[in-house]
Design an enzyme around this catalytic site. Sequence first.
Site, short mmCIF file in Angstrom:
data_model
loop_
_atom_site.label_atom_id
_atom_site.label_comp_id
_atom_site.label_asym_id
_atom_site.label_seq_id
_atom_site.Cartn_x
_atom_site.Cartn_y
_atom_site.Cartn_z
N ASP A 109 0.83 -1.21 0.00
CA ASP A 109 0.00 0.00 0.00
C ASP A 109 0.86 1.25 0.00
O ASP A 109 0.59 2.20 -0.75
CB ASP A 109 -0.93 -0.01 1.21
CG ASP A 109 -1.79 1.24 1.27
OD1 ASP A 109 -2.59 1.44 0.35
OD2 ASP A 109 -1.64 2.03 2.22
N ARG B 42 0.65 6.28 -6.99
CA ARG B 42 -0.63 6.93 -7.30
C ARG B 42 -0.50 8.44 -7.20
O ARG B 42 -1.07 9.19 -7.98
CB ARG B 42 -1.72 6.43 -6.35
CG ARG B 42 -2.22 5.02 -6.64
CD ARG B 42 -3.02 4.48 -5.47
NE ARG B 42 -4.14 5.34 -5.13
CZ ARG B 42 -4.74 5.34 -3.94
NH1 ARG B 42 -4.32 4.54 -2.98
NH2 ARG B 42 -5.76 6.14 -3.72
N LYS C 63 -5.71 -2.46 5.21
CA LYS C 63 -5.15 -2.20 6.54
C LYS C 63 -6.14 -2.53 7.65
O LYS C 63 -5.74 -2.85 8.78
CB LYS C 63 -4.71 -0.74 6.63
CG LYS C 63 -3.45 -0.45 5.79
CD LYS C 63 -3.10 1.00 5.71
CE LYS C 63 -3.98 1.74 4.76
NZ LYS C 63 -3.51 3.10 4.42
#
Length: 409
Positions: free
Chosen positions: A138, A145, A164
Amino acid sequence: MVNSFVNDTLKDYQMAAFNMAVWFNGMSDAELAAFTKAMINSGITYDLKGVKGPFADKHSTGGVGDKTSLIYAPLVAKFGIKVSKLSGRGLGQTGGTIDKLESCTGWTGEISEAKFKEVLNTVGVSIMSQSKDVVPADKKLYALRDVTGTVDSIPLIASSIMSKKLVVPADSIILDVKVGSGAFMKTIEAARELARTMINIGKSYGRNVSVLLTDMDKPLGRAIGNALEVKEAWDTLHGKGPADLNELCTVAAAVTLVQNKQFESLMEAETAVQEVLSAGSAAKYLEDFVTAQGGNFEMIKDFDKYFTTKYQHVILAKQAGYVSFTSAAALGYLSMHLGAGRATKEDKIDFAAGIYLNKTTGEKVEIGEPIMTLYTNIDNETQFVSDANDLVQICEKPIKGSVVIDWIH
């Protein structure tokens, strides 16, 4: 694909192409469930063997003055539901839950799984710092991103949050999605889409997920900072909290109680939670949890002794009327400049710094009355006072409305 990206055999430009494909085309429920599972499995996971449940977890998409977890967890624990939670630090605006708790000297979220279970067993609440070994995909994916313009992809946001949340087992999860000028989700429509997407991911894991959509066009509560927010959480747990914070915490806790079949209706659960708040009987869970993880909670109980700042600037009303603020986010960034948040990961937080709203949105004010007080150890009075005054609006009519916009489950 996810594993190859984490171990650097899949290059950034290839993953960027995937991100863009998702941004344009979305993902099916099956694709998103598989993608989220791969994200989870990129790092360590936790089990709660040896701890008697049920277990609940909560997540907020972040907001100005949002200290809800510090109130929600003790309320839920009071009813016998254990709150097992991973939290992070803040970047920009004010600190995260971990930063707020670290204002109690000695408190740490960097605890072992065994200690996590021990505190859950003895207190009923434990919050652990999210380490670099939790969902490492992530962190790496978010950085990509950020530079490819795909941060606002609903599937990628949902998988980031839920990966998460699913690392630690929980019978129920409540998600607080903020909507408005001080939140990442600016519209109700986008927030509802995100909510339903996260609920579907939860269903694929057999988790009971509910989502609150809550107003972030104005700050939550009166305190914006770190120690200031822990103190407000403590006051709220003694029945002395501001109305909007009381409302959100009551509804969030009540939803969890209904999810875990403690009550049949939300109204019954809310009544029970309000009684606990009025009696102050859940407050000890916050103190016991902080103490169990090494924190000196006397600092919050004797706040004025431990949290003083060199400068205190009081912003006064220049006319009579009803208070409003031009931007909740800008209030958060003002608190950051006062020392309460981080502009970069290397910045050090001043736990005593922040803002206290003597008057908040919708409240009547007379000329010369204090609207807010700025607490800082930074010598920049002219700029701080000017910025604060620019954020204040005085209206002829009060702006009112519920902080909880919708409940999706």
